[in-house]
Design an enzyme around this catalytic site. Structure first.
Site, PDB file in Angstrom:
ATOM      1  CB  SER A  33      -0.827  -0.105   1.354  1.00  0.00           C
ATOM      2  OG  SER A  33      -1.422   1.333   1.624  1.00  0.00           O
ATOM      3  CE1 TYR A  59      -4.066  -2.246   4.585  1.00  0.00           C
ATOM      4  CE2 TYR A  59      -3.061  -0.006   4.487  1.00  0.00           C
ATOM      5  CZ  TYR A  59      -3.924  -1.046   4.004  1.00  0.00           C
ATOM      6  OH  TYR A  59      -4.039  -1.062   2.583  1.00  0.00           O
ATOM      7  CE  LYS A 107      -1.606  -3.522   3.317  1.00  0.00           C
ATOM      8  NZ  LYS A 107      -1.620  -5.139   2.447  1.00  0.00           N
TER       9      LYS A 107
END
Length: 274
Positions: free
Chosen positions: A140, A153, A157
């Site tokens: 991401s 998250y 990532k």
């Protein structure tokens, strides 16, 4: 790498970016195993592709954080098509809003990072022996910048990008190619998870992505992935502006952090209805 005639596994392939990548691969002449925790969704994607391209796609419902299940996916491809040439580690979860708890962190780490490591451990030795293979990691833009709203998250990532870099550095001269997909907004349920959380920080997380650049369709994203594979390019940036943001971050880290705090405050004010 030309994908025609290649055999691929796409995780998280039951829809979104994974489903679109699976479709692009099959239309380019590859044979694909579509894997997803939602077996019905994986089956629907594979059935649609097989109807258009008979024998080109199969589906397996699988938890791809489980090493035994990854082994089964590899064995299924070998039995149906031949050796695995390409692995798309695309399955992902958004993780908890804020700091979260240990259980939530465990799940997020398992899906967004450990699943990549476990697949690579199974595939890389054989690829080195054969002198070729392709590992595509869906990370991401949050893995290059950060994700307002979700610590888990953002951290996982970052770790996914780091692992992909390490694979490329360590095995690139052995014929193994690695690409790392780092988009901002792509119209999938994952994008809207924060917005639908009912938490102001979660709403801010979604708005941080949707207001930073264009929200692409999964098909648009998959098309750019295929172009990058054709070029054997490591960093896949569907939103080119991410590179400018990344450069500004590296040029003056403290200024970038201050700017992100200010941006977060504005998003939170907006999320609270101010």
């Amino acid at each position: 790498m030309q994908v025609a005639g290649r055999n691929a596994i796409v995780t998280g392939g039951g829809g979104g970016i994974g489903g679109a990548i699976a479709a692009r691969l099959v239309r380019a002449g590859a044979r694909v195993l579509v894997a997803d925790l939602n077996g019905d969704a994986a089956a629907a994607v594979a059935a649609g592709l097989a109807a258009e391209f008979p024998g080109a796609a199969v589906a397996v419902g699988a938890d791809v954080t489980d090493t035994d299940r990854i082994e089964e996916l590899i064995a299924r491809v070998e039995a149906e098509f031949g050796p695995v040439d390409m692995y798309f580690a695309n399955a992902g979860v958004i993780g908890p809003v804020g700091l979260g708890d240990e259980k939530d962190w465990g799940v997020t780490l398992d899906v967004n990072l450990n699943a990549h490591i476990r697949a690579a451990r199974l595939l890389v030795p054989g690829w080195v022996e054969r002198g070729e293979g392709y590992f595509v990691s869906t990370a991401s833009a949050a893995g290059l910048l950060t994700q307002i709203g979700s610590a888990a998250y953002s951290v996982t990532k970052h770790a996914a990008v780091g692992f992909a870099e390490w694979l490329s550095v360590t095995y690139g001269d052995a014929g193994i190619r690695v690409s790392c997909l780092c988009p901002m907004g792509v119209e999938t349920p994952l994008l809207r998870a924060g917005e639908n959380s009912g938490d102001a920080l979660g709403v801010a997380a979604t708005r941080a992505v949707t207001t930073a650049g264009a929200v692409l369709t999964p098909d648009e994203c998959a098309e750019l992935v295929m172009a990058a594979i054709d070029d054997e390019r490591f960093l896949i940036l569907p939103h080119p502006e991410v590179l400018d943001m990344y450069r500004r971050k590296g040029a003056d880290y403290d200024r970038w952090l201050a700017g992100m705090r200010h941006y977060q405050a504005r998003l939170l004010d907006s999320a609270d209805g101010h």
